[in-house]
Design an enzyme around this catalytic site. Sequence first.
Site: not given
Length: 171
Positions: A45, A50, A95-96, A137-138, A141
Amino acid sequence: MILPIITYPNKQLKTRSHPVVNFDDLLHRFLDDMYETMMVSNGIGLAAIQVANPIRALILCIPDEEGEQSRDNLLEIINPVIHAPQGNVLYQEGCLSVPGFYEDVERYETLTLHYQNRHGEACTLQASELLAIAIQHEIDHLEGKLFIEKLSYHRRKKFEKEYKKALKEKK
Ligand code: Y12
Ligand code: CO
């Protein structure tokens, strides 16, 4: 094109993203770049912020039972709104933008999502399991929130210590 991913503690990650109004070629090219960036980074994701674009767009590619990520399963989610969240579940998230750190986070177990696709068409999906967790989660962001902000005081302290150490060792 592969885009650079912003990592914690970069303050841009705290930005509240704004709604998408133009569903044009520029958006389509950006979504394609997000997909390429997520896949080369081994992510499931990615939210637009990001990669430094504060728009309410995210992509998800949940692996199938064999662990394969197929473009057929790619979800491009624009201007999402969660409805009817139910239940609670703990899941170890990563998370990236917070590389190398994974921690249990509590999320709703199931939800209904209203969103728009890349053409601006209204869509609805019912989500459970990993999809429901990754959606939450996304969407966090898009609100400028990271999963580490959901940790207890002690876990957050431990994270800050470990992460700082890892950053120093990387230099
Ligand atoms: C559960 C699980 C994940 C999400 C949100 C999406 N998160 C990711 O896609 C995170 C991916 C990730 C990949 C990494 O790279 C490799 O594993 C090669 C990574 O790298 C390191 O840890 C060094 C970190 C995260 C929501 C819910
Ligand atoms: Co993330």
